[in-house]
Design a protein around this motif. Sequence first.
Motif, mmCIF file in Angstrom:
data_model
loop_
_atom_site.group_PDB
_atom_site.id
_atom_site.type_symbol
_atom_site.label_atom_id
_atom_site.label_comp_id
_atom_site.label_asym_id
_atom_site.label_seq_id
_atom_site.Cartn_x
_atom_site.Cartn_y
_atom_site.Cartn_z
ATOM 1 N N ALA A 114 0.836 -1.209 0.000
ATOM 2 C CA ALA A 114 0.000 0.000 0.000
ATOM 3 C C ALA A 114 0.868 1.254 0.000
ATOM 4 C CB ALA A 114 -0.929 -0.012 1.210
ATOM 5 N N LEU A 115 1.945 1.231 0.752
ATOM 6 C CA LEU A 115 2.859 2.365 0.811
ATOM 7 C C LEU A 115 3.533 2.583 -0.544
ATOM 8 C CD1 LEU A 115 4.127 4.445 2.757
ATOM 9 C CD2 LEU A 115 5.845 2.722 3.331
ATOM 10 N N LEU A 116 3.983 1.514 -1.173
ATOM 11 C CA LEU A 116 4.623 1.626 -2.484
ATOM 12 C C LEU A 116 3.651 2.148 -3.535
ATOM 13 C CD1 LEU A 116 6.611 -1.736 -2.479
ATOM 14 C CD2 LEU A 116 7.600 0.561 -2.371
ATOM 15 N N LEU A 117 2.433 1.670 -3.495
ATOM 16 C CA LEU A 117 1.429 2.125 -4.457
ATOM 17 C C LEU A 117 1.191 3.624 -4.309
ATOM 18 C CD1 LEU A 117 -0.626 1.272 -6.641
ATOM 19 C CD2 LEU A 117 -2.275 0.877 -4.799
ATOM 20 N N LYS A 118 1.154 4.094 -3.075
ATOM 21 C CA LYS A 118 0.919 5.515 -2.817
ATOM 22 C C LYS A 118 2.087 6.377 -3.297
ATOM 23 C CE LYS A 118 0.031 8.744 0.989
ATOM 24 N NZ LYS A 118 -0.172 8.863 2.466
ATOM 25 N N ILE A 119 3.314 5.929 -3.043
ATOM 26 C CA ILE A 119 4.486 6.744 -3.365
ATOM 27 C C ILE A 119 4.910 6.589 -4.826
ATOM 28 C CG2 ILE A 119 6.937 7.119 -2.849
ATOM 29 C CD1 ILE A 119 6.352 6.173 0.006
ATOM 30 N N CYS A 120 4.880 5.367 -5.333
ATOM 31 C CA CYS A 120 5.439 5.075 -6.661
ATOM 32 C C CYS A 120 4.406 5.102 -7.776
ATOM 33 C CB CYS A 120 6.114 3.710 -6.647
ATOM 34 S SG CYS A 120 7.440 3.545 -5.426
ATOM 35 N N GLY A 121 3.135 4.946 -7.446
ATOM 36 C CA GLY A 121 2.095 4.947 -8.462
ATOM 37 C C GLY A 121 1.777 3.575 -8.990
ATOM 38 N N PRO A 122 0.631 3.433 -9.649
ATOM 39 C CA PRO A 122 0.131 2.110 -10.045
ATOM 40 C C PRO A 122 0.911 1.429 -11.154
ATOM 41 C CG PRO A 122 -1.271 3.838 -10.932
ATOM 42 C CD PRO A 122 -0.303 4.510 -10.002
ATOM 43 N N ASP A 123 1.676 2.184 -11.951
ATOM 44 C CA ASP A 123 2.348 1.596 -13.108
ATOM 45 C C ASP A 123 3.759 1.093 -12.816
ATOM 46 O OD1 ASP A 123 0.126 2.151 -14.708
ATOM 47 O OD2 ASP A 123 0.845 4.170 -15.168
ATOM 48 N N ARG A 124 4.250 1.296 -11.593
ATOM 49 C CA ARG A 124 5.604 0.856 -11.254
ATOM 50 C C ARG A 124 5.701 -0.668 -11.349
ATOM 51 N NH1 ARG A 124 9.533 3.515 -8.246
ATOM 52 N NH2 ARG A 124 8.455 5.335 -9.128
ATOM 53 N N LEU A 125 6.790 -1.153 -11.925
ATOM 54 C CA LEU A 125 6.959 -2.601 -12.097
ATOM 55 C C LEU A 125 7.467 -3.260 -10.818
ATOM 56 C CD1 LEU A 125 8.578 -2.690 -15.654
ATOM 57 C CD2 LEU A 125 6.202 -3.235 -15.045
ATOM 58 N N ILE A 126 6.924 -4.415 -10.526
ATOM 59 C CA ILE A 126 7.331 -5.195 -9.358
ATOM 60 C C ILE A 126 7.474 -6.649 -9.796
ATOM 61 C CG2 ILE A 126 4.910 -5.364 -8.619
ATOM 62 C CD1 ILE A 126 5.923 -5.560 -5.723
ATOM 63 N N THR A 127 8.598 -7.252 -9.423
ATOM 64 C CA THR A 127 8.893 -8.631 -9.802
ATOM 65 C C THR A 127 8.868 -9.525 -8.576
ATOM 66 O OG1 THR A 127 10.256 -7.971 -11.694
ATOM 67 C CG2 THR A 127 10.634 -10.171 -10.793
ATOM 68 N N PHE A 128 8.164 -10.634 -8.679
ATOM 69 C CA PHE A 128 8.123 -11.653 -7.638
ATOM 70 C C PHE A 128 8.940 -12.841 -8.137
ATOM 71 C CE2 PHE A 128 4.370 -9.090 -7.110
ATOM 72 C CZ PHE A 128 4.229 -8.956 -5.735
#
Length: 259
Positions: A189-203
């Motif tokens: 939730a914190l990352l979504l707020k700061i970085c925005g919805p389009d930021r890439l995240i790899t699992f």
Amino acid sequence: MSTVTNPSQPEHGWLCIAGLGPGDESLVTPAVSEALAQATDVVGYIPYVARVLARPGLTLHASDNRVEMDRARAALALAATGHKVVVVSSGDPGVFAMAAAVFEALEGQPHWQELDIRVLPGITAMLAAAAKAGAPLGHDFCAINLSDNLKPASLIEARVRAAAGADFAMAFYNPRSASRPDTFVRVLALLLKICGPDRLITFARAVSTPEERIRTVTLAQARPDMADMRTIVIVGNAATRQVGRFVYTPRSALAAASS
């Protein structure tokens, strides 16, 4: 052997703190393999010791994950009495692992500080995961352990907030366990707020093992249940992008700013 012996201390044993890499035996360094071949004792967390092949003349000392200092002191005591000891960690022993615990155990113990002690690096889970994804850590990045066993959750969130605000790419260790599922919920939730919805995240789960799975999505698509304790999570910076099936972060901040 050149990596572990010290001719000036022939009467003593030695202690190597070694990284076993992310899982695949081919990713264990030759120096670590050589140390294990000469060891009389291997000390470590139960699943990491289980990766070491038993043989005559080798004693395996496996212990629970939350007794790092006891494990470090036991290894030092063995080396002080002439044993050839390898303390094993997964990945690299200096990244959220046993090297720091051994050196902490040395404090106030001058009789141990003269021992022949070496740290043998290994391939970290973070770097193995990044290599499988492409090059998401191609520019400035940081690594944060999301476990609150040794630090409060408030400090974890403060560090995530600072790293995201500085536009670092971020690699997260130990993101989510059955006993603490909520920390990763808050981090996402914190990352979504700061970085925005389009930021890439790899699992990247169980990298270099038969259970390996690599998945890249946007923060808007990310779910907490995509991660567990065998997962490395890598969040790109503002310039991180996809090219085909790969993810990479440009090496130049100037190029990223102008794109």
